[in-house]
Write a protein that holds these residues in place. Structure first.
Motif, short mmCIF file in Angstrom:
data_model
loop_
_atom_site.label_atom_id
_atom_site.label_comp_id
_atom_site.label_asym_id
_atom_site.label_seq_id
_atom_site.Cartn_x
_atom_site.Cartn_y
_atom_site.Cartn_z
N ARG A 34 0.86 -1.18 0.00
CA ARG A 34 0.00 0.00 0.00
C ARG A 34 0.90 1.23 0.00
O ARG A 34 1.72 1.42 0.88
N LEU A 35 0.74 2.07 -1.01
CA LEU A 35 1.56 3.26 -1.15
C LEU A 35 0.90 4.45 -0.47
O LEU A 35 -0.32 4.58 -0.48
N ASN A 36 1.71 5.34 0.09
CA ASN A 36 1.15 6.60 0.57
C ASN A 36 1.03 7.54 -0.64
O ASN A 36 1.45 7.21 -1.74
N ARG A 37 0.48 8.69 -0.42
CA ARG A 37 0.25 9.62 -1.53
C ARG A 37 1.54 9.98 -2.25
O ARG A 37 1.60 9.98 -3.49
N HIS A 38 2.57 10.29 -1.51
CA HIS A 38 3.85 10.68 -2.11
C HIS A 38 4.41 9.56 -2.99
O HIS A 38 4.82 9.80 -4.13
N GLU A 39 4.40 8.33 -2.49
CA GLU A 39 4.90 7.19 -3.26
C GLU A 39 4.07 6.96 -4.51
O GLU A 39 4.60 6.68 -5.59
N PHE A 40 2.75 7.09 -4.37
CA PHE A 40 1.85 6.92 -5.51
C PHE A 40 2.13 7.96 -6.58
O PHE A 40 2.25 7.64 -7.77
N GLU A 41 2.29 9.22 -6.18
CA GLU A 41 2.57 10.28 -7.14
C GLU A 41 3.92 10.09 -7.82
O GLU A 41 4.06 10.33 -9.02
N LEU A 42 4.92 9.64 -7.07
CA LEU A 42 6.22 9.37 -7.68
C LEU A 42 6.13 8.26 -8.72
O LEU A 42 6.77 8.33 -9.78
N GLU A 43 5.31 7.24 -8.45
CA GLU A 43 5.11 6.17 -9.44
C GLU A 43 4.44 6.71 -10.70
O GLU A 43 4.80 6.34 -11.81
N LEU A 44 3.45 7.59 -10.54
CA LEU A 44 2.79 8.19 -11.70
C LEU A 44 3.78 9.01 -12.52
O LEU A 44 3.78 8.95 -13.75
N PRO A 66 -6.85 13.30 -15.52
CA PRO A 66 -6.18 12.76 -14.34
C PRO A 66 -7.10 12.02 -13.38
O PRO A 66 -6.70 11.02 -12.79
N LYS A 67 -8.32 12.46 -13.23
CA LYS A 67 -9.22 11.80 -12.28
C LYS A 67 -9.51 10.36 -12.69
O LYS A 67 -9.48 9.45 -11.87
N ALA A 68 -9.76 10.15 -13.98
CA ALA A 68 -10.03 8.79 -14.45
C ALA A 68 -8.79 7.91 -14.29
O ALA A 68 -8.88 6.75 -13.91
N LEU A 69 -7.62 8.48 -14.57
CA LEU A 69 -6.38 7.72 -14.43
C LEU A 69 -6.13 7.38 -12.97
O LEU A 69 -5.78 6.24 -12.64
N TYR A 70 -6.31 8.34 -12.06
CA TYR A 70 -6.15 8.06 -10.63
C TYR A 70 -7.09 6.94 -10.19
O TYR A 70 -6.69 6.02 -9.49
N ALA A 71 -8.37 7.03 -10.60
CA ALA A 71 -9.35 6.02 -10.22
C ALA A 71 -8.92 4.64 -10.70
O ALA A 71 -9.00 3.65 -9.97
N ARG A 72 -8.46 4.58 -11.95
CA ARG A 72 -8.01 3.29 -12.49
C ARG A 72 -6.79 2.76 -11.74
O ARG A 72 -6.73 1.60 -11.35
N GLU A 73 -5.80 3.62 -11.51
CA GLU A 73 -4.58 3.20 -10.85
C GLU A 73 -4.82 2.82 -9.38
O GLU A 73 -4.18 1.92 -8.86
#
Length: 108
Positions: A8-18, A36-43
């Motif tokens: 489980r990634l925190n927000r910072h880790e998730f954003e770095l992966e994106l 971006p919203k659709a991509l976030y939801a999918r990811e």
């Protein structure tokens, strides 16, 4: 033998992966910029609240952006957001892009 849970990634880790994925994959980057919203939801593999807005900006060699996170002392928790979704997209610590840090080193 039990299956391992995905990390489980925190927000910072998730954003770095994106960010890393957008540097490698032009189509992914365009989707991130355009929807971006659709991509976030999918990811994140979950539906995001209807009122949530996500904006993505791409820095250039001559433009830097500073994002001031909402103040946790005054921010209200959105009831539509689960604790897990809130951690993923709206809260957490300071998020500084690796690119910004590298760019600032070159400027200074």
């Amino acid at each position: 033998m039990s299956e391992q849970q995905p990390k489980r990634l925190n927000r910072h880790e998730f954003e770095l992966e994106l960010i890393a994925k957008s540097w490698k994959d032009q189509a992914f980057k365009q989707e991130l910029l355009n929807n971006p919203k659709a991509l976030y939801a999918r990811e994140l593999q979950q539906e995001l609240p209807q009122g949530l807005e996500i904006r993505v900006l791409e820095e250039t060699p001559s433009t830097l952006y500073l994002v001031i996170p909402r103040n946790p002392m005054t921010a209200q928790v959105t009831e539509d957001l689960s604790e897990e979704a809130l951690e993923s997209v709206a809260g957490g610590g300071l998020a500084v892009s690796v690119g910004i840090a590298a760019g600032l080193e070159a400027i200074w």
